[in-house]
Design a protein around this motif. Structure first.
Motif, PDB file in Angstrom:
ATOM      1  N   UNK A   1     -37.249 -57.732  40.392  1.00 56.12           N
ATOM      2  CA  UNK A   1     -35.605 -57.921  40.354  1.00 56.12           C
ATOM      3  C   UNK A   1     -34.475 -56.946  39.744  1.00 56.12           C
ATOM      4  N   UNK A   2     -35.448 -55.798  38.750  1.00 57.16           N
ATOM      5  CA  UNK A   2     -34.678 -54.535  38.847  1.00 57.16           C
ATOM      6  C   UNK A   2     -33.994 -53.830  40.125  1.00 57.16           C
ATOM      7  N   UNK A   3     -35.384 -53.677  40.891  1.00 55.35           N
ATOM      8  CA  UNK A   3     -34.609 -52.860  41.899  1.00 55.35           C
ATOM      9  C   UNK A   3     -34.167 -53.520  42.876  1.00 55.35           C
ATOM     10  N   UNK A   4     -34.354 -55.064  42.822  1.00 61.07           N
ATOM     11  CA  UNK A   4     -32.912 -56.131  44.090  1.00 61.07           C
ATOM     12  C   UNK A   4     -31.523 -56.033  43.613  1.00 61.07           C
ATOM     13  N   UNK A   5     -31.757 -55.476  42.300  1.00 62.80           N
ATOM     14  CA  UNK A   5     -30.235 -55.425  41.311  1.00 62.80           C
ATOM     15  C   UNK A   5     -29.579 -53.658  41.115  1.00 62.80           C
ATOM     16  N   UNK A   6     -30.476 -53.238  41.443  1.00 58.91           N
ATOM     17  CA  UNK A   6     -30.166 -51.689  40.585  1.00 58.91           C
ATOM     18  C   UNK A   6     -30.827 -51.252  41.754  1.00 58.91           C
ATOM     19  N   UNK A   7     -31.551 -51.297  42.506  1.00 59.64           N
ATOM     20  CA  UNK A   7     -31.620 -49.931  43.458  1.00 59.64           C
ATOM     21  C   UNK A   7     -33.202 -49.514  43.030  1.00 59.64           C
ATOM     22  N   UNK A   8     -32.599 -48.476  43.815  1.00 56.05           N
ATOM     23  CA  UNK A   8     -34.433 -47.585  44.151  1.00 56.05           C
ATOM     24  C   UNK A   8     -34.771 -46.910  42.826  1.00 56.05           C
ATOM     25  N   UNK A   9     -33.776 -45.966  42.642  1.00 54.75           N
ATOM     26  CA  UNK A   9     -33.767 -44.957  41.278  1.00 54.75           C
ATOM     27  C   UNK A   9     -34.696 -45.871  40.051  1.00 54.75           C
ATOM     28  N   UNK A  10     -34.138 -47.014  39.653  1.00 50.65           N
ATOM     29  CA  UNK A  10     -34.038 -47.499  38.938  1.00 50.65           C
ATOM     30  C   UNK A  10     -35.406 -48.956  38.585  1.00 50.65           C
ATOM     31  N   UNK A  11     -35.107 -49.266  39.958  1.00 48.20           N
ATOM     32  CA  UNK A  11     -36.435 -50.304  40.028  1.00 48.20           C
ATOM     33  C   UNK A  11     -37.837 -49.079  40.538  1.00 48.20           C
ATOM     34  N   UNK A  12     -37.554 -48.107  40.893  1.00 48.81           N
ATOM     35  CA  UNK A  12     -38.782 -47.241  40.752  1.00 48.81           C
ATOM     36  C   UNK A  12     -39.705 -46.691  39.098  1.00 48.81           C
ATOM     37  N   UNK A  13     -38.596 -46.327  38.183  1.00 53.37           N
ATOM     38  CA  UNK A  13     -38.732 -46.437  36.824  1.00 53.37           C
ATOM     39  C   UNK A  13     -39.816 -47.598  36.112  1.00 53.37           C
ATOM     40  N   UNK A  14     -38.778 -48.743  36.667  1.00 51.31           N
ATOM     41  CA  UNK A  14     -39.482 -50.357  35.784  1.00 51.31           C
ATOM     42  C   UNK A  14     -40.749 -50.310  36.527  1.00 51.31           C
ATOM     43  N   UNK A  15     -40.587 -49.981  37.959  1.00 50.79           N
ATOM     44  CA  UNK A  15     -42.050 -50.024  38.248  1.00 50.79           C
ATOM     45  C   UNK A  15     -43.344 -49.575  38.528  1.00 50.79           C
TER      46      UNK A  15
END
Length: 330
Positions: free
Chosen positions: A143-157
């Protein structure tokens, strides 16, 4: 006084209506807000003392002040609200808003303090945290990747994988999101994420370098000397060039300080460690928080070093560790 409203020693968010129902007038409460005795968390909710500076703590206070006014009982906390509750790396993206999902058949809603979405959610995509229904770590990461993009999504994933979510589970969640807005980015993050990353800063730096086409080709590189003795383990590797990299977070030297050591002792020990790495035929590049703000300059610095080193005939390989019997003094 406001302290009489507390049930224990913790600072707790209170609804204004509840506070006034316990003998405090609205005028008295406004006076306490003006003099700093209490602070407004959001409209209709206050907390004793000043607002907390930690981003996660402030968001948890915002959740506590918002949940009592949510209608129904089918909502699930999502996105940054789930990040805060699950203990995933906190981000400023969406931190001033509570995020919920009400399920299909409901209309979406957005205000400065609340975003409500409507999407399918399987039972295994929901967990309970402190009495709240929250999206699972894997679902939250995508969800974070879909909403906020690659960099933030990678950190959370990365953090979700390090915490036990498997790559197969992450891919299954991305498949379930087919047709959902931003799901192409969810797949991109799924393919790139790596649970070996050991800190949010490492993940952010790696993602930013990837966007600039110079991401490390290996992570957590173990370096032994020619005798098989352990020398170091580095965050990043470009071993085809004989280069390793380190991300130095703001707390690195404090974290690595041994009992009785000064910061100078830690820095001297780190310089000796770096010299030992170079003795194995490797070059070291370091990144820090400033490089997260200026990733283009960091990438240029890396690319210059890789160009100077050139491609090795064969990628650098660490000698195997010495067997226990080899270490015995015969």
């Amino acid at each position: 006084m406001w302290l009489t409203l507390l049930m224990d020693d913790e600072r707790r968010v209170r609804r204004v209506a509840d506070a006034c129902g316990r003998g405090i007038s609205y005028g008295g409460l406004r006076k306490q807000i003006r003099d700093g005795t209490v602070s407004r968390v959001r409209h209709g909710a206050v907390i004793e003392g000043p607002l907390r500076q930690d981003a996660r703590a402030r968001h948890l206070d915002l959740i506590a002040g918002t949940v009592p006014v949510l209608s129904g009982d089918t909502w699930v906390l999502t996105h940054t609200s789930a990040v805060a509750l699950l203990g995933l790396p906190m981000t400023f993206h969406g931190a001033d808003t509570v995020w919920i999902n009400r399920g299909p058949g409901t209309s979406g809603y957005r205000s400065p303090l609340l975003v409500s979405r409507s999407s399918d959610m399987a039972k295994d995509e929901i967990v309970r945290v402190g009495g709240y229904r929250v999206t699972s770590p894997g679902r939250t990461a995508l969800d974070m990747a879909r909403q906020f993009g690659f960099v933030t999504g990678t950190m959370i994933a990365d953090a979700a994988l390090a915490g036990g979510v498997t790559p197969a589970q992450m891919a299954d969640l991305a498949r379930r999101g087919a047709g959902r807005r931003g799901n192409a980015m969810a797949w991109t993050v799924t393919d790139f994420a790596d649970g070996r990353s050991e800190s949010p800063g490492e993940s952010l730096m790696r993602a930013k370098l990837h966007r600039l086409e110079c991401a490390p080709t290996d992570l957590q590189v173990t370096i032994n000397n020619s005798h098989g003795d352990f020398v170091a383990r580095c965050d990043y590797g470009w071993l085809e060039h004989g280069v390793v990299g380190e991300y130095d977070g703001p707390q690195k030297y404090l974290r690595d300080r041994k009992p009785g050591e000064s910061l100078s002792d830690v820095i001297i020990r780190e310089k000796a460690r770096e010299a030992d790495i170079r003795d194995q035929g490797l070059e070291v590049i370091r990144f820090c928080r400033a490089d997260l703000r200026e990733p283009v300059e960091a990438a240029k610095r890396l690319q210059r070093l890789l160009g100077q080193r050139g491609l090795l005939d064969d990628p650098w390989v660490s000698p195997p560790p010495r067997s226990p019997w080899e270490a015995e003094p015969w």
